[in-house]
Design a protein around this motif. Sequence first.
Motif, PDB file in Angstrom:
ATOM      1  N   ALA A 122       0.829  -1.219   0.000  1.00  0.00           N
ATOM      2  CA  ALA A 122       0.000   0.000   0.000  1.00  0.00           C
ATOM      3  C   ALA A 122       0.856   1.260   0.000  1.00  0.00           C
ATOM      4  O   ALA A 122       0.451   2.295  -0.554  1.00  0.00           O
ATOM      5  N   ASP A 123       2.048   1.203   0.616  1.00  0.00           N
ATOM      6  CA  ASP A 123       2.911   2.385   0.650  1.00  0.00           C
ATOM      7  C   ASP A 123       3.256   2.879  -0.745  1.00  0.00           C
ATOM      8  O   ASP A 123       3.373   4.090  -0.974  1.00  0.00           O
ATOM      9  N   ASP A 124       3.436   1.955  -1.676  1.00  0.00           N
ATOM     10  CA  ASP A 124       3.774   2.359  -3.049  1.00  0.00           C
ATOM     11  C   ASP A 124       2.620   3.115  -3.695  1.00  0.00           C
ATOM     12  O   ASP A 124       2.834   4.090  -4.431  1.00  0.00           O
ATOM     13  N   PHE A 125       1.396   2.673  -3.439  1.00  0.00           N
ATOM     14  CA  PHE A 125       0.229   3.379  -3.982  1.00  0.00           C
ATOM     15  C   PHE A 125       0.089   4.759  -3.336  1.00  0.00           C
ATOM     16  O   PHE A 125      -0.219   5.742  -4.018  1.00  0.00           O
ATOM     17  N   GLN A 165       2.422   6.626  -2.141  1.00  0.00           N
ATOM     18  CA  GLN A 165       3.454   7.492  -2.696  1.00  0.00           C
ATOM     19  C   GLN A 165       3.045   8.005  -4.077  1.00  0.00           C
ATOM     20  O   GLN A 165       3.184   9.195  -4.380  1.00  0.00           O
ATOM     21  N   LEU A 166       2.531   7.123  -4.912  1.00  0.00           N
ATOM     22  CA  LEU A 166       2.121   7.522  -6.255  1.00  0.00           C
ATOM     23  C   LEU A 166       0.954   8.504  -6.207  1.00  0.00           C
ATOM     24  O   LEU A 166       0.916   9.479  -6.978  1.00  0.00           O
ATOM     25  N   VAL A 167       0.022   8.283  -5.299  1.00  0.00           N
ATOM     26  CA  VAL A 167      -1.124   9.188  -5.166  1.00  0.00           C
ATOM     27  C   VAL A 167      -0.652  10.588  -4.777  1.00  0.00           C
ATOM     28  O   VAL A 167      -1.194  11.606  -5.244  1.00  0.00           O
ATOM     29  N   THR A 168       0.359  10.679  -3.935  1.00  0.00           N
ATOM     30  CA  THR A 168       0.922  11.984  -3.567  1.00  0.00           C
ATOM     31  C   THR A 168       1.487  12.695  -4.785  1.00  0.00           C
ATOM     32  O   THR A 168       1.286  13.897  -4.976  1.00  0.00           O
ATOM     33  N   LEU A 187       2.631   2.089 -11.807  1.00  0.00           N
ATOM     34  CA  LEU A 187       3.694   1.405 -11.081  1.00  0.00           C
ATOM     35  C   LEU A 187       4.259   0.346 -12.021  1.00  0.00           C
ATOM     36  O   LEU A 187       3.523  -0.520 -12.502  1.00  0.00           O
ATOM     37  N   VAL A 188       5.544   0.430 -12.303  1.00  0.00           N
ATOM     38  CA  VAL A 188       6.191  -0.508 -13.224  1.00  0.00           C
ATOM     39  C   VAL A 188       7.075  -1.446 -12.411  1.00  0.00           C
ATOM     40  O   VAL A 188       7.962  -1.001 -11.681  1.00  0.00           O
ATOM     41  N   LEU A 189       6.823  -2.756 -12.534  1.00  0.00           N
ATOM     42  CA  LEU A 189       7.542  -3.773 -11.791  1.00  0.00           C
ATOM     43  C   LEU A 189       8.121  -4.802 -12.764  1.00  0.00           C
ATOM     44  O   LEU A 189       7.662  -4.908 -13.904  1.00  0.00           O
ATOM     45  N   PRO A 190       9.090  -5.592 -12.334  1.00  0.00           N
ATOM     46  CA  PRO A 190       9.584  -6.675 -13.185  1.00  0.00           C
ATOM     47  C   PRO A 190       8.690  -7.904 -13.078  1.00  0.00           C
ATOM     48  O   PRO A 190       7.973  -8.092 -12.097  1.00  0.00           O
ATOM     49  N   ARG A 241      -2.171   2.190 -13.132  1.00  0.00           N
ATOM     50  CA  ARG A 241      -1.896   0.977 -13.895  1.00  0.00           C
ATOM     51  C   ARG A 241      -0.680   0.284 -13.304  1.00  0.00           C
ATOM     52  O   ARG A 241       0.366   0.914 -13.090  1.00  0.00           O
ATOM     53  N   ILE A 242      -0.806  -1.002 -13.035  1.00  0.00           N
ATOM     54  CA  ILE A 242       0.319  -1.823 -12.570  1.00  0.00           C
ATOM     55  C   ILE A 242       0.832  -2.595 -13.772  1.00  0.00           C
ATOM     56  O   ILE A 242       0.127  -3.446 -14.328  1.00  0.00           O
ATOM     57  N   MET A 243       2.041  -2.296 -14.191  1.00  0.00           N
ATOM     58  CA  MET A 243       2.609  -2.912 -15.389  1.00  0.00           C
ATOM     59  C   MET A 243       3.839  -3.711 -15.006  1.00  0.00           C
ATOM     60  O   MET A 243       4.747  -3.206 -14.349  1.00  0.00           O
ATOM     61  N   ARG A 244       3.844  -4.988 -15.399  1.00  0.00           N
ATOM     62  CA  ARG A 244       4.985  -5.852 -15.124  1.00  0.00           C
ATOM     63  C   ARG A 244       5.732  -6.121 -16.428  1.00  0.00           C
ATOM     64  O   ARG A 244       5.169  -6.664 -17.368  1.00  0.00           O
ATOM     65  N   VAL A 245       7.004  -5.731 -16.442  1.00  0.00           N
ATOM     66  CA  VAL A 245       7.837  -5.895 -17.637  1.00  0.00           C
ATOM     67  C   VAL A 245       8.471  -7.277 -17.604  1.00  0.00           C
ATOM     68  O   VAL A 245       9.164  -7.618 -16.632  1.00  0.00           O
ATOM     69  N   PRO A 246       8.266  -8.103 -18.632  1.00  0.00           N
ATOM     70  CA  PRO A 246       8.820  -9.465 -18.612  1.00  0.00           C
ATOM     71  C   PRO A 246      10.337  -9.471 -18.798  1.00  0.00           C
ATOM     72  O   PRO A 246      10.845  -9.052 -19.837  1.00  0.00           O
ATOM     73  N   LEU A 247      11.042  -9.954 -17.783  1.00  0.00           N
ATOM     74  CA  LEU A 247      12.500 -10.079 -17.852  1.00  0.00           C
ATOM     75  C   LEU A 247      12.922 -11.535 -18.020  1.00  0.00           C
ATOM     76  O   LEU A 247      14.106 -11.843 -17.933  1.00  0.00           O
TER      77      LEU A 247
END
Length: 409
Positions: A320-323, A325-328, A340-343, A366-372
């Motif tokens: 939740a902290d990440d959300f 932070q983004l809302v701020t 939020l971009v995650l691997p 949007r939560i986006m996961r980049v395929p590594l």
Amino acid sequence: MTAWTLTEWEWSELPLSPSDVLVAQAHLGSALSVEPSVGGFRLRAQGVAGLVSLPGGTLHVRPKVPGLNLLALVDYASREVAWGGDVVGSDSADELLSLLGTLYLRRVERLARGGWVRGYREEEDERPTLRGRWLVSRDVSRPPTHRHLLSCRFDEFTPDVAPNRVLLAALRVLERSSAFGSRVAAQANALASTLADVQPLAEVRAALRMLASDRRFTPYGPAVGLARLILEGAGVQATPGVQPLASFVIRLAPLFEAAITRALARVADARGMACHAQRPLSLDTESQLTAIPDIVLEHGGARLVIDAKYKLPADGLPPADDFQQLVTYLACLDTRRGALVLPATGAVPEETTLRLRTFGRLSEVRIMRVPLGGRALRVGAALEAAAERLVAWLPERSFALQLPSRAGS
């Protein structure tokens, strides 16, 4: 000595002594979580990979992403040309540090074959004949017995300049370290001998300034980027000396952030959009409190805030902290779209869009996961494909999503 293996983001019970744990915590800091257990300690590392020398043995921290794929991410973040897996070997290779050392040696070998670039460096010396500028005030104060020498300041055309110094400093790290393997150490020693007139100094900022100001050093960019990573991973042990280097840690979060930033900058530039990285935002009217989002895309009056996080949350959603932070960030920029971009460890991109209530209005995150995962040669393409989707999500003009009205209001 005993060798222990810890896989990133996974808890493992290891028979470590308290002194082993203290040394590991000193190297990894908050990236290492520790809990006491019956058989010793339970440990979990997050956002790091490498090798740490402990009093009782060696702790290997393996990345969750395949080593060669992670190396492709590293190389994408540090250079301006496309990466090719053929420079290091098989796609099945998984020893990250040996791969990193080998890739760096290939970059430096390429420069050495073309001849080391020389540059001008300002020097001061006492000479029997005048060269350059005469430092008169210094010589006037000298005793008569020393007035047969002239104090001079002049520019020396030499290979002993910051870019070559940085490359040599990283070669010395590989040469002294057991973490990269004996073959890498031997090759690093051979390459270092070609820079005999250069001092091994980690002058990274000076090297980057010279690369930006002197086009002759442009081919140095990829090698200097990897040299910086090697020197930062070695920490204080990168200082030239006689002691062997046993520990080497790569911080993966800033690398992932740099790769995402570079991919977005390339795509946004091609679309005529602005991409702001690490731009401070004021939280108060006196600008005493600031927030710094990773990336802000801007086109006309529309903005999209992007926060890159190297996290692999077990429950699917970031904390939740990440959300919060983004809302701020969204509130500071008066916009209603963020990402939020995650691997992702697989080979397929994943996306989820949430609607959040923020300050009386709705925002889309949007939560986006980049395929590594998958093939290492596709990592760069995956980064830029994710950037394309984010840029396409940026609206044509500013907008606001309103909360549905309440009955009777």
